[in-house]
Enzyme design. Structure first.
Site, PDB file in Angstrom:
ATOM      1  N   HIS A   1      10.676  -0.107   0.415  1.00  0.00           N
ATOM      2  CA  HIS A   1      12.090  -0.381   0.115  1.00  0.00           C
ATOM      3  C   HIS A   1      12.305  -1.876  -0.197  1.00  0.00           C
ATOM      4  O   HIS A   1      13.047  -2.575   0.505  1.00  0.00           O
ATOM      5  CB  HIS A   1      12.985   0.051   1.288  1.00  0.00           C
TER       6      HIS A   1
ATOM      7  N   ARG B   1      17.648   6.033  -3.371  1.00  0.00           N
ATOM      8  CA  ARG B   1      17.610   6.413  -1.961  1.00  0.00           C
ATOM      9  C   ARG B   1      16.653   7.596  -1.789  1.00  0.00           C
ATOM     10  O   ARG B   1      16.567   8.465  -2.677  1.00  0.00           O
ATOM     11  CB  ARG B   1      18.996   6.835  -1.469  1.00  0.00           C
TER      12      ARG B   1
HETATM   13  P1  NAP Z   1      26.896   1.666  -9.232  1.00  0.00           P
HETATM   14  O1  NAP Z   1      27.176   0.427  -9.992  1.00  0.00           O
HETATM   15  O2  NAP Z   1      27.938   2.216  -8.318  1.00  0.00           O
HETATM   16  O3  NAP Z   1      26.509   2.798 -10.306  1.00  0.00           O
HETATM   17  C1  NAP Z   1      26.290   4.111  -9.947  1.00  0.00           C
HETATM   18  C2  NAP Z   1      26.021   4.923 -11.217  1.00  0.00           C
HETATM   19  O4  NAP Z   1      25.709   6.272 -10.805  1.00  0.00           O
HETATM   20  C3  NAP Z   1      27.253   5.009 -12.125  1.00  0.00           C
HETATM   21  O5  NAP Z   1      26.845   4.965 -13.472  1.00  0.00           O
HETATM   22  C4  NAP Z   1      27.837   6.379 -11.785  1.00  0.00           C
HETATM   23  O6  NAP Z   1      28.552   6.977 -12.835  1.00  0.00           O
HETATM   24  C5  NAP Z   1      26.558   7.162 -11.530  1.00  0.00           C
HETATM   25  N1  NAP Z   1      26.860   8.354 -10.715  1.00  0.00           N
HETATM   26  C6  NAP Z   1      27.356   8.399  -9.451  1.00  0.00           C
HETATM   27  N2  NAP Z   1      27.520   9.674  -9.071  1.00  0.00           N
HETATM   28  C7  NAP Z   1      27.126  10.451 -10.099  1.00  0.00           C
HETATM   29  C8  NAP Z   1      27.062  11.830 -10.333  1.00  0.00           C
HETATM   30  N3  NAP Z   1      27.457  12.705  -9.401  1.00  0.00           N
HETATM   31  N4  NAP Z   1      26.607  12.268 -11.507  1.00  0.00           N
HETATM   32  C9  NAP Z   1      26.216  11.401 -12.476  1.00  0.00           C
HETATM   33  N5  NAP Z   1      26.251  10.049 -12.330  1.00  0.00           N
HETATM   34  C10 NAP Z   1      26.695   9.600 -11.163  1.00  0.00           C
HETATM   35  O7  NAP Z   1      25.575   1.536  -8.349  1.00  0.00           O
HETATM   36  P2  NAP Z   1      24.431   0.416  -8.505  1.00  0.00           P
HETATM   37  O8  NAP Z   1      24.923  -0.881  -8.047  1.00  0.00           O
HETATM   38  O9  NAP Z   1      23.856   0.531  -9.868  1.00  0.00           O
HETATM   39  O10 NAP Z   1      23.377   0.923  -7.401  1.00  0.00           O
HETATM   40  C11 NAP Z   1      22.835   2.235  -7.398  1.00  0.00           C
HETATM   41  C12 NAP Z   1      22.114   2.503  -6.101  1.00  0.00           C
HETATM   42  O11 NAP Z   1      20.886   1.783  -6.058  1.00  0.00           O
HETATM   43  C13 NAP Z   1      22.815   2.026  -4.838  1.00  0.00           C
HETATM   44  O12 NAP Z   1      23.825   2.935  -4.444  1.00  0.00           O
HETATM   45  C14 NAP Z   1      21.694   1.968  -3.837  1.00  0.00           C
HETATM   46  O13 NAP Z   1      21.567   3.175  -3.146  1.00  0.00           O
HETATM   47  C15 NAP Z   1      20.450   1.756  -4.705  1.00  0.00           C
HETATM   48  N6  NAP Z   1      19.798   0.468  -4.434  1.00  0.00           N
HETATM   49  C16 NAP Z   1      18.481   0.454  -4.081  1.00  0.00           C
HETATM   50  C17 NAP Z   1      17.841  -0.744  -3.860  1.00  0.00           C
HETATM   51  C18 NAP Z   1      16.391  -0.796  -3.503  1.00  0.00           C
HETATM   52  O14 NAP Z   1      15.894  -1.857  -3.164  1.00  0.00           O
HETATM   53  N7  NAP Z   1      15.654   0.283  -3.590  1.00  0.00           N
HETATM   54  C19 NAP Z   1      18.553  -1.947  -3.986  1.00  0.00           C
HETATM   55  C20 NAP Z   1      19.882  -1.905  -4.344  1.00  0.00           C
HETATM   56  C21 NAP Z   1      20.511  -0.684  -4.563  1.00  0.00           C
HETATM   57  P3  NAP Z   1      29.941   6.344 -13.348  1.00  0.00           P
HETATM   58  O15 NAP Z   1      29.544   5.044 -14.016  1.00  0.00           O
HETATM   59  O16 NAP Z   1      30.461   7.310 -14.305  1.00  0.00           O
HETATM   60  O17 NAP Z   1      30.773   6.115 -12.126  1.00  0.00           O
HETATM   61  C1  GLV Z   2      19.386  -1.697  -0.929  1.00  0.00           C
HETATM   62  O1  GLV Z   2      18.818  -0.663  -0.815  1.00  0.00           O
HETATM   63  C2  GLV Z   2      20.759  -1.858  -1.229  1.00  0.00           C
HETATM   64  O2  GLV Z   2      21.509  -0.884  -1.193  1.00  0.00           O
HETATM   65  O3  GLV Z   2      21.154  -3.002  -1.516  1.00  0.00           O
END
Ligand code: NAP
Ligand code: GLV
Length: 309
Positions: free
Chosen positions: A272, A224
């Site tokens: 994005h 983000r």
């Molecule tokens: P997820 O499965 O919820 O994983 C989040 C990771 O971040 C976990 O390993 C978590 O630790 C860690 N984390 C959260 N807060 C933290 C902190 N304060 N300190 C250290 N580590 C922390 O999320 P995801 O599905 O991988 O997605 C991540 C993000 O990618 C989404 O929230 C979204 O904003 C972004 N995204 C972007 C796109 C794009 O097109 N650019 C597309 C999809 C998603 P724990 O494992 O210990 O809980």
């Molecule tokens: C995209 O940014 C998503 O959160 O899926």
């Protein structure tokens, strides 16, 4: 009982088609044509206007159209007690890992420098890139970060990761919590942000954290825009400490026309698109949650409102 679709980014007709094929007799409504507000039970949303969801008194689930949920939790009037679910789709993890690999490899294999040489008809070998001596540090080892970490390790990079809780991923050196953060940053030749945006992670890539990275580090943000202090990145590139960046997300989207990132020679800008929700692959889990709502069963892929992810 009706599903309300709220998004000006996603294709409502594709969603209507995919969900209607999975849910008999689905009453699919498209914002702002809601009909009586008390008939809406299920909201399928991307960036709903603040205060909007509070207007539906019988809401049973707020389902994000994306993997992130910050666009829902930023609503100060979000109805308390209504569960929030997100998309968790292996197709999106594959898209994201492909984009991360693309940007890591473009930097590592000096693709921009060779493109410039081609423009000038220059035949010159640059240094030998050695993936095994290059550390890619991934902030966030969740669904997306862990997938990207495994794939980067497979390509031969030294891979580290940082998360809130301790993790064990084959081929990846894992750090966690505040104590592990500085050591993680200090080793990251290429820093990839895949954290959710929460109060704790807002502005986490700033002057102080960038200064801990090794000289010449490269920054990739595909989580983000709020994770990055944009002027601190520009200053770190200006003084040569950071070599450049690949950015898919921004504090203001679309990126304003006069933003310095657009014309910066060391910054690549994407609108994005690193991982885009595909209704064809994501509709199963949304339909599943709809049926669970009807049957009064526990929902899939719920997020924790206290953590914000
Ligand atoms: P997820 O499965 O919820 O994983 C989040 C990771 O971040 C976990 O390993 C978590 O630790 C860690 N984390 C959260 N807060 C933290 C902190 N304060 N300190 C250290 N580590 C922390 O999320 P995801 O599905 O991988 O997605 C991540 C993000 O990618 C989404 O929230 C979204 O904003 C972004 N995204 C972007 C796109 C794009 O097109 N650019 C597309 C999809 C998603 P724990 O494992 O210990 O809980
Ligand atoms: C995209 O940014 C998503 O959160 O899926």
């Amino acid at each position: 009982m009706a599903l309300l679709f709220i998004s000006n980014m996603d294709e409502p007709e594709a969603w209507r088609r995919e969900l209607a094929a999975r849910i008999d007799g689905l009453d699919f409504r498209l914002w702002p044509e809601t009909g009586p507000v008390e008939e809406i039970d299920f909201a399928l949303v991307w960036k709903p206007k603040p205060g909007l969801l509070a207007g539906f008194p019988r809401l049973k689930l707020i389902q994000s159209l994306g993997m992130g949920v910050d666009h829902i939790f930023e609503d100060p009037e979000l109805p308390a007690g209504v569960p929030v679910a997100r998309i968790v789709d292996p197709d999106m993890a594959s898209q994201m890992s492909a984009w991360v690999l693309l940007e890591v490899l473009r930097h590592h294999r000096m693709a921009d420098a060779y493109a410039a040489q081609q423009r000038d008809h220059v035949w010159r070998m640059r240094g030998l890139p050695d993936a095994s001596q290059t550390t890619v540090g991934i902030m966030g080892l969740g669904v997306l970060g862990a997938d990207a970490a495994r794939k980067l390790a497979h390509v031969g990079f030294r891979v580290t990761g940082w998360s809130r809780s301790a993790k064990s991923i084959e081929g990846v050196t894992c750090f966690h919590g505040g104590l592990g953060f500085v050591e993680f940053l200090a080793g990251a030749d290429i820093l990839v942000c895949l954290l959710p945006l929460t109060a704790e992670t807002e502005a986490i890539i700033n002057a102080e954290t960038l200064a801990v990275l090794p000289e010449g580090a490269f920054v990739i943000n595909c989580a983000r825009g709020g994770h990055l202090v944009e002027e601190d990145l520009l200053a770190a590139i200006e003084r040569g400490h950071v070599a450049g960046a690949a950015l898919d997300v921004f504090r203001s989207e679309p990126l304003p026309d006069d933003h310095p990132f657009w014309d910066h020679p060391k910054i690549r800008v994407y609108p994005h698109v690193a991982a885009i929700t595909n209704p064809r692959t994501a509709a199963d889990q949304v339909a599943d949650n709809y049926r669970r709502m009807v049957a009064g069963q526990p929902f899939l892929n719920l997020v924790d409102p206290a953590r914000g992810y």
